[in-house]
Design a protein around this motif. Sequence first.
Motif: not given
Length: 157
Positions: A101, A105, A139
């Motif tokens: 996460g 971001q 990610h």
Amino acid sequence: MGRDEEAVRQYVESMARWLADWGFPRMAARVLIMMMSADEYSFTAADIAERLEISPAAVSGAIRYLLQLELVVREVVPGSRRDRYRIPHDTWYQAAMVKGGLFGQLAKLSAEGAAAAGGPETPAGERLTEMSEFYVFLHEEVGGLLDKWRRHRASEG
């Protein structure tokens, strides 16, 4: 071969120093690694303070940090005012999910920075775009690796 408490203590300190060198808060690292290397499944804050010879305040701050990362979970002890803390069964998976996460971001924020810096046509925008693309890649890869890890663990058991 039995458990060597002195070697375990040295391991806890060595691993905590290494994690601290990489930016993990030192006291949180000590608490985490002590809990990981203990045979017990859960601890009160007093247990942790005694084992590591640290203050209750230091334990409180470390536990709060570890709870945020979901590396430790709190268990209410019925009929007691004391909580117990334990390492979840899938703690490294959970930590990676938090990091995953974080990568998403960072990708988003880096892309916003690149746009603010004039886009990839400017030197700063080019650097920030590359940063964003790197974190998009991480990610996506972390998600795939975590799925692969879950399948691997399932096939072992």
